[in-house]
Every structure is written in C-alpha cells, then in structure tokens.
Scaffold this active site. Structure first.
Site, short mmCIF file in Angstrom:
data_model
loop_
_atom_site.label_atom_id
_atom_site.label_comp_id
_atom_site.label_asym_id
_atom_site.label_seq_id
_atom_site.Cartn_x
_atom_site.Cartn_y
_atom_site.Cartn_z
CE LYS A 255 -1.71 1.61 4.03
NZ LYS A 255 -1.44 3.01 4.37
CG ASN A 256 2.25 2.74 3.55
OD1 ASN A 256 1.09 3.04 3.26
ND2 ASN A 256 2.64 2.53 4.78
CB CYS B 76 -5.02 10.63 10.78
SG CYS B 76 -3.51 9.84 11.31
NE ARG C 267 0.77 10.68 9.86
CZ ARG C 267 0.17 9.66 9.24
NH1 ARG C 267 -0.97 9.21 9.69
NH2 ARG C 267 0.70 9.13 8.15
CG ASP D 192 3.23 1.61 9.44
OD1 ASP D 192 3.39 1.82 8.23
OD2 ASP D 192 2.97 2.52 10.26
NE ARG E 257 -7.75 4.76 4.67
CZ ARG E 257 -7.46 6.02 5.01
NH1 ARG E 257 -8.06 6.57 6.03
NH2 ARG E 257 -6.57 6.70 4.35
C1 EPZ Z 1 4.31 7.02 6.18
O1 EPZ Z 1 3.57 8.09 6.74
C2 EPZ Z 1 3.35 5.84 6.10
N1 EPZ Z 1 2.22 6.19 5.25
C3 EPZ Z 1 2.86 5.50 7.51
O2 EPZ Z 1 2.05 4.33 7.41
C4 EPZ Z 1 4.07 5.16 8.38
O3 EPZ Z 1 3.63 4.92 9.69
C5 EPZ Z 1 5.04 6.35 8.37
O4 EPZ Z 1 5.41 6.66 7.01
C6 EPZ Z 1 6.31 6.06 9.15
O5 EPZ Z 1 6.97 4.94 8.61
C7 EPZ Z 1 2.38 6.14 3.90
O6 EPZ Z 1 3.44 5.83 3.40
C8 EPZ Z 1 1.17 6.47 3.08
P1 EPZ Z 1 6.49 10.35 8.25
P2 EPZ Z 1 4.21 9.59 6.75
O7 EPZ Z 1 6.44 11.59 7.46
O8 EPZ Z 1 5.00 9.79 5.52
C9 EPZ Z 1 6.76 13.73 11.54
C10 EPZ Z 1 0.17 3.00 7.74
O9 EPZ Z 1 -0.34 2.51 8.75
N2 EPZ Z 1 6.66 14.66 10.42
O10 EPZ Z 1 7.66 9.41 8.08
O11 EPZ Z 1 3.11 10.54 7.05
C11 EPZ Z 1 5.46 12.96 11.77
O12 EPZ Z 1 4.58 13.71 12.59
C12 EPZ Z 1 0.66 4.43 7.76
O13 EPZ Z 1 0.33 2.39 6.65
C13 EPZ Z 1 6.84 16.02 10.67
O14 EPZ Z 1 7.06 16.45 11.79
O15 EPZ Z 1 5.17 9.50 8.01
C14 EPZ Z 1 5.94 11.71 12.44
O16 EPZ Z 1 6.11 11.96 13.82
C15 EPZ Z 1 0.43 5.09 9.10
N3 EPZ Z 1 6.74 16.88 9.62
C16 EPZ Z 1 7.31 11.45 11.82
O17 EPZ Z 1 7.70 12.69 11.21
C17 EPZ Z 1 6.48 16.47 8.34
O18 EPZ Z 1 6.44 17.29 7.42
C18 EPZ Z 1 7.32 10.40 10.74
O19 EPZ Z 1 6.32 10.73 9.80
C19 EPZ Z 1 6.31 15.09 8.12
C20 EPZ Z 1 6.40 14.21 9.17
#
Ligand code: EPZ
Length: 427
Positions: A22-23, A123, A128, A313, A405
């Site tokens: 998915k991701n 969410c 996020r 995850d 999803r």
């Molecule tokens: C991706 O989300 C995945 N989703 C998530 O999977 C996964 O948990 C996550 O990466 C971490 O591996 C998809 O790929 C669609 P991040 P993403 O940006 O990209 C902070 C699932 O269950 N952050 O790596 O949104 C954020 O708050 C989903 O399949 C900022 O501060 O995750 C978090 O604490 C859930 N500013 C950390 O970084 C930003 O601009 C990691 O988030 C972006 C993120």
C-alpha cells in the site's frame, strides 16, 4: 457498514499470498504525473486508498485503465496516462478522505510548475504535520503559500533550480515528495537524513526506470540530477512488508505455521528479528517467508524507529502477540504521538497493558476472551484481529473500513489458512 466476526482458537496453517505494498503504491501512482507517456503499475493491491488515489488522478485529467485481472486474483494492473493535465488542484473533499493525497504536491509541481493541495490535517495516530514536505520543496527553489487550508506551491520559470535539504526528522512522505519534485528540476537536488524505507527504494527504482538520475538509492543521502523529461515505464509494486509482518504475528499467536508467499525477507528484517527474539521460527527463501511458532513465547523490549529499525506500523500487531508472551515486555513508540489506541480495546479482551506516554508495558501471558471491539486506525485494527484469533470465544470488530484501507481481502486471506472469520453487514 460491515463488521468482522472471529472465533478464536484455530491454529493457522497454509499459505497466504502477500499483496503489493500500500505505502509503495501510494507514492508510485502520482509518478504518472511526471510524464505524458503511460505508466503501468503491476501488483497494485485492491484497496480503498488505491481507488481513492485513482479518482484523485482522474480529477487532474489523468486517464486510468485497470487491465482485467480475474476477480479472484489478488492485485491489479493499472495504466495511468497524464497526457494533458487539466487541473493542478487536489480538493479538500478528496484529500480529507486520504491524507496520502499530499504526495501529488511534488510531482504536480515538477510537471506543471504549480500545485495546490488541501492541507491533509491530522488523523487518529497524530497531527501529522507536513512542514518538512514544504521546507524541502522550498530548499529546491519552490515558493510556498498557505491560504484557506490549501498549500500552493510554485516553481520559477524554467523549473526548480535545485538545492539541498537536511531533514531534522526522518520523514517518509516528505522524502517522497522531495524526490518526485527533484527529478525534473533545472539543476541538482540533494537530501540528507532522507528516509530509507523500502518504499522509498521502490519509488526511486520506478523513477530511474522512467529516466530519472538518482544517486544513493537506499541510503539517507540522495542526489537527484534533474532531467528535461521522463518517459513512461511498466513497474511491479514491491510486496507489502507490513501486511506480511501482520500475518506473521497472526500465525505466531495461534501457534501455527504460515508461508507468506511473495514476502521480501530483507524488507521485513526488523520484524523478523523481533519475532525470532520472541521465540518464533522464521525461514526465508527467494519466494517468501515461512513463520512457525515453536513453543512458549518470550517477552522482549521493542522500540520503533525509521528503517532499518522496527517499523512503527508493526508496533500494534507485535503488542498483540506479546500479550501471550511469558513475562513482561516494554514497547516504545518513537514515531507517532498517539499510536496506542489498540491498548484499551486489547484490555477489553483481557490483555494486561499499562501505558506511560509513548511506552507500553505488556504483562503476559493473558487469557484473551472475545469481545465487541471497535477498529480505530489501520494497524490498531489489525492488532485486534490478531488478538481475536487467539481469544476464547467470539470477537466482533466494527468499523472495519479502517482495515479495508490497508489489507486486501483480509478475511479471505485468513480463511485460506483456517481462521474462523467472516464479514457480515453491520445492522
Ligand atoms: C508514512 O507516513 C506511512 N504512510 C505510515 O504508514 C508510516 O507509519 C510512516 O510513514 C512512518 O513509517 C504512507 O506511506 C502512506 P512520516 P508519513 O512523514 O510519511 C513527523 C500505515 O499505517 N513529520 O515518516 O506521514 C510525523 O509527525 C501508515 O500504513 C513532521 O514532523 O510518516 C511523524 O512523527 C500510518 N513533519 C514522523 O515525522 C512532516 O512534514 C514520521 O512521519 C512530516 C512528518
């Protein structure tokens, strides 16, 4: 709305086909915006979020065709053709339903010189933010405006001039947006402390197949030399390492033996190491991974971290498994601020879990009993299914649209290995 009814106690045994990730799919699909030629993606999982993204792409004037695969097949083949872009706006009513829509920002900006995307909002697992997405694009020369809940990104005439960005926090999505913006830049873009998740490697592999020039793939330092244009490609989405890890936990908690057909052992190494520490046997071969429970489960201490660390995850699913371990386990969630929503629901099934901030203390083994539970976020919902498979009696899981999803045909896959699970309409 549907619900799932699970009667626990069956030992899972047999083979589960693992679907496309998915991701990975959610970042490969928007790559079609980067060329006017057709991009064909194979092994796409049949998931609500993929349908949602297809609809969003149609919104931009991208034509999409699903090549017929038999309904009983897992996965789909989708060809996307962005010959003409008729809109550069991702509207609120679509983005609010699928926050991964933010991943059109980088490619749309690269292709047309502008992009307007509704802010995705938070969410269940956290607020996020997308500040790092925006900072990376600005570092490459984009101008960013925030108005009425929308992000508007603009590139100078001639395209993004390029630049460098050092991520203060590892971010999967921000790395993806930055890489997709950089491939058509009018210069070189460099990223430091970029995410190294296998899904990022999959993205870079597709972009290279389309003619992009990327150095350091798989490392946290990426250098992208912008090119004038990209051509079409046909690409097979990587297998879903989180789906595979989830079913591995299901096999283990039931004392079973399950072959995860198509799983990639390297991608799920952190999960495999955790399972082996818990006392579960894991065998890898070229075509998949076999998981076999071997006697009592041992408690372990786990901390989530960016790849190659333990995937956040997988935290909820491993927590369910650890409710059956003989002793106390400590799980630390370092990525998201609110990712223990499965805890109260597991407690209602008899689990003994205490949380302090981002640490959960799991005392086992608990006798789990079936209960009526509510799905919340995707992975928390899967952890309830895993617990239900080992619980005494019947569990009803409501609001399973969360599950749809992220898990393709979940109940069918579990029925393949002998689980007593059925999907019924929720009166
Ligand atoms: C991706 O989300 C995945 N989703 C998530 O999977 C996964 O948990 C996550 O990466 C971490 O591996 C998809 O790929 C669609 P991040 P993403 O940006 O990209 C902070 C699932 O269950 N952050 O790596 O949104 C954020 O708050 C989903 O399949 C900022 O501060 O995750 C978090 O604490 C859930 N500013 C950390 O970084 C930003 O601009 C990691 O988030 C972006 C993120």
């Amino acid at each position: 709305m549907d619900k799932l009814i699970i009667r626990g106690g069956n030992r899972l045994s047999g083979t589960i086909p693992i679907s496309g990730a998915k991701n990975a799919a959610l970042t490969l699909i928007p790559c079609a915006l980067l060329t006017e030629e057709p991009v064909t993606l194979r092994n796409l999982p049949r998931l609500a979020d993929i349908d949602g993204f297809q609809h969003l792409m149609n919104q931009f004037g991208v034509t999409t065709a699903i090549q017929g695969t038999r309904p009983e097949d897992f996965g789909r083949v989708m060809t996307l053709e962005a010959t003409r872009i008729t809109s550069t706006v991702a509207p609120y009513d679509l983005v609010r339903k699928m926050r991964a829509s933010i991943l059109v920002l980088g490619p749309m900006l690269a292709r047309t010189g502008e992009a307007t995307v509704s802010m995705p909002g938070g969410c269940a697992i956290g607020n996020r933010p997308i500040d790092l997405h925006l900072k990376a694009l600005e570092a490459f020369g984009a101008e960013i405006e925030l108005t009425q809940g929308y992000v508007k990104a603009m590139a100078p005439e001639g395209g993004l001039p390029g630049g460098e960005f050092d991520f203060p926090v590892v971010s999967v999505g921000a790395t993806e947006n930055a890489v997709m913006a950089a491939v058509l830049a009018n210069g070189t873009c460099r990223l430091f402390n970029a995410a190294r998740e296998p899904e990022i490697v999959d993205l870079c592999n597709l972009l290279v197949a389309m003619g992009a020039e990327i150095e350091g793939i798989g490392t946290s330092d990426l250098t992208i030399h912008g090119v004038k244009r990209l051509h079409g490609a046909t690409y097979r989405v990587m297998p879903d390492r989180i789906e595979a890890g989830s079913y591995a936990c299901a096999a283990a908690i039931t004392g079973g033996e399950v072959r995860l057909e198509g799983a990639n052992a390297h991608d799920m190494a952190s999960t495999t190491h955790a399972l082996q520490a818990i006392g579960v046997e894991v065998e890898e071969d070229k075509k998949g991974v076999t998981v076999r429970a071997k006697g009592a489960l041992k408690p372990v201490n786990l901390t989530t971290a960016p790849f190659p660390g333990l995937a956040t995850d997988m935290q909820a699913q491993l927590m369910s498994l650890l409710t059956k371990a003989e002793g106390t386990s400590v799980l630390k969630e370092t990525i998201f601020e609110n990712r223990f929503m499965h805890v109260p629901e597991l407690a209602r099934m008899g689990a003994d879990i205490a949380t302090e901030g981002r640490t959960a203390i799991v005392k086992g083994p608990s006798d789990l009993t079936g209960a009526e539970v509510m799905a919340t976020d995707l992975r928390a919902s899967m952890s309830l299914i895993i617990a239900a498979l080992a619980a005494e009696g019947e569990t009803q899981v409501r609001r399973i649209y969360h599950l749809d999803r992220g898990y393709e045909r979940l109940e069918e896959k579990l029925q393949l290995v002998g689980a007593d699970i059925e999907r019924v309409g929720d009166d």
